[in-house]
Design a protein around this motif. Structure first.
Motif, PDB file in Angstrom:
ATOM      1  N   ILE A   4      38.982   5.234  52.327  1.00  0.00           N
ATOM      2  CA  ILE A   4      38.640   6.001  53.519  1.00  0.00           C
ATOM      3  C   ILE A   4      37.672   7.129  53.194  1.00  0.00           C
ATOM      4  CG2 ILE A   4      39.643   7.602  55.221  1.00  0.00           C
ATOM      5  CD1 ILE A   4      42.036   5.742  55.398  1.00  0.00           C
ATOM      6  N   GLY A  46      31.552   3.851  55.371  1.00  0.00           N
ATOM      7  CA  GLY A  46      31.399   2.434  55.696  1.00  0.00           C
ATOM      8  C   GLY A  46      32.669   1.621  55.684  1.00  0.00           C
ATOM      9  N   ASN A  47      33.790   2.200  55.266  1.00  0.00           N
ATOM     10  CA  ASN A  47      35.043   1.455  55.257  1.00  0.00           C
ATOM     11  C   ASN A  47      35.762   1.613  56.588  1.00  0.00           C
ATOM     12  OD1 ASN A  47      35.186   0.244  52.622  1.00  0.00           O
ATOM     13  ND2 ASN A  47      35.419   2.288  51.775  1.00  0.00           N
ATOM     14  N   ASP A  48      36.144   0.494  57.165  1.00  0.00           N
ATOM     15  CA  ASP A  48      36.778   0.453  58.483  1.00  0.00           C
ATOM     16  C   ASP A  48      38.293   0.479  58.324  1.00  0.00           C
ATOM     17  OD1 ASP A  48      37.694  -0.077  61.006  1.00  0.00           O
ATOM     18  OD2 ASP A  48      36.500  -1.875  61.314  1.00  0.00           O
ATOM     19  N   PRO A  49      39.000   1.452  58.938  1.00  0.00           N
ATOM     20  CA  PRO A  49      40.462   1.492  58.827  1.00  0.00           C
ATOM     21  C   PRO A  49      41.133   0.208  59.321  1.00  0.00           C
ATOM     22  CG  PRO A  49      39.636   3.537  59.751  1.00  0.00           C
ATOM     23  CD  PRO A  49      38.479   2.608  59.683  1.00  0.00           C
ATOM     24  N   ASP A  50      40.538  -0.456  60.314  1.00  0.00           N
ATOM     25  CA  ASP A  50      41.122  -1.698  60.823  1.00  0.00           C
ATOM     26  C   ASP A  50      41.102  -2.786  59.749  1.00  0.00           C
ATOM     27  OD1 ASP A  50      41.297  -0.324  63.195  1.00  0.00           O
ATOM     28  OD2 ASP A  50      39.585  -1.313  64.119  1.00  0.00           O
ATOM     29  N   GLU A  51      39.977  -2.899  59.051  1.00  0.00           N
ATOM     30  CA  GLU A  51      39.869  -3.909  58.001  1.00  0.00           C
ATOM     31  C   GLU A  51      40.776  -3.564  56.816  1.00  0.00           C
ATOM     32  OE1 GLU A  51      35.765  -4.168  57.006  1.00  0.00           O
ATOM     33  OE2 GLU A  51      35.175  -4.985  58.956  1.00  0.00           O
ATOM     34  N   LYS A 104      39.827   8.892  60.775  1.00  0.00           N
ATOM     35  CA  LYS A 104      40.019   7.584  60.143  1.00  0.00           C
ATOM     36  C   LYS A 104      41.400   7.477  59.520  1.00  0.00           C
ATOM     37  CE  LYS A 104      36.583   5.873  57.753  1.00  0.00           C
ATOM     38  NZ  LYS A 104      35.463   5.755  56.774  1.00  0.00           N
ATOM     39  N   TYR A 156      44.247   4.733  60.509  1.00  0.00           N
ATOM     40  CA  TYR A 156      44.879   3.933  59.459  1.00  0.00           C
ATOM     41  C   TYR A 156      46.398   4.085  59.511  1.00  0.00           C
ATOM     42  CZ  TYR A 156      45.354   1.986  54.692  1.00  0.00           C
ATOM     43  OH  TYR A 156      45.680   1.227  53.587  1.00  0.00           O
ATOM     44  N   HIS A 212      48.065   1.970  62.109  1.00  0.00           N
ATOM     45  CA  HIS A 212      48.234   0.591  61.630  1.00  0.00           C
ATOM     46  C   HIS A 212      49.428   0.480  60.677  1.00  0.00           C
ATOM     47  CE1 HIS A 212      44.788  -1.396  63.378  1.00  0.00           C
ATOM     48  NE2 HIS A 212      43.964  -0.459  62.933  1.00  0.00           N
TER      49      HIS A 212
END
Length: 269
Positions: A102, A106-111, A150, A154, A157
């Motif tokens: 995080i 460019g890092n997506d919390p969903d992914e 973010k 996260y 999720h």
């Protein structure tokens, strides 16, 4: 070997789970224990070691391994630490990872959460009880303040994953006691020894274990510091900690490069 059964709690209610025989901790620097020096100054102690000590008070036969390595990204934890944990066949695994991802753009919390859930599903498929650590509330963290949204996404999720897979949750976000600067080390990225101690108490609570202290206990009063003192501390932090951290990111290096886990095998304390 005796294996204690405890009443534990997770997001879906209370369940009875056998977690007393063996415990494996997975993750990055947070779980490795930076910056909580071990008594012999050989490495770090940290909240997971402290939790294992709490577990061992009711089961002296407890075996414990800590596979966490500082600087590791989520995919590295999943690719290397999760299979190693499965091979050890523990009763309980703690998994706290994704924070280093995080912090990178460019890092997506969903992914990230999708990958995290795959790791949880793998552990649960082998009958392992899983305890998830959420991200901290970073509102007052100088480096991590800008990724607070973010982290919150996260965490949402992670709670859903815990609900679906019957995991316990160490809710670090709600620990307002960690908003005090004394909960953090001089690098302002890792917990102080007292911060780690309080997280261990919080984790014990998540497992339904009675302890003699309360992680919510207020900090003792502290004398106010002048603006000049605070400014000097900020400059020293930027020079000694922030600049090297940024340098490693620019060079694609990690503080964990070349390191192995501090406690790779299940052993009695």
């Amino acid at each position: 070997m005796s294996r204690g059964r405890e009443q534990v709690h997770h997001s879906g209610g209370s369940v009875t789970a056998d977690f007393g025989g063996s415990y494996v901790a997975l993750g990055d620097s947070f779980t490795e224990g930076l910056d909580d020096p071990a008594a012999d100054n050989a490495g770090y102690r940290g909240w997971a070691d402290r939790l294992a000590e709490i577990l061992a008070t009711s089961n002296p036969e407890l075996r414990y391994a800590n596979l966490a390595i500082r600087g590791k990204l989520l995919h590295q934890v999943i690719e290397h630490q999760v299979p190693a944990a499965v091979a050890l066949r523990p009763s309980l695994v703690s998994l706290a990872a994704g924070g280093n991802d995080i912090l990178r753009p460019g890092n997506d919390p969903d992914e990230l959460a999708e990958r995290f859930e795959g790791a949880v599903a793998e552990l649960r498929a082998h009958g392992i009880q899983v305890m998830i650590g959420t991200g901290f509330d970073t509102r007052r963290a100088p480096v991590m303040r800008h990724v607070r949204g973010k982290v919150g996404a996260y965490n949402s999720h992670l709670w859903a994953i815990a609900e679906r897979h019957g995991c316990r949750v160490v809710d670090l976000w709600s620990m307002r006691v960690l908003q005090d600067p004394r909960a953090w080390s001089t690098d302002r990225l890792h917990l102080s020894p007292e911060g780690h101690r309080r997280v261990a108490l919080r984790a014990a609570e998540a497992l339904g274990i009675d302890v003699d202290d309360d992680w919510r206990r207020s900090w003792p009063p502290q004398s106010p510091r002048s603006w000049r003192v605070q400014r000097a501390e900020d400059l020293r932090w930027a020079r000694e900690h922030l600049a090297p951290w940024i340098g490693r990111r620019l060079r694609g290096r990690s503080s964990g490069d070349g390191r192995g886990p501090k406690r790779p095998e299940l052993q009695r304390l």
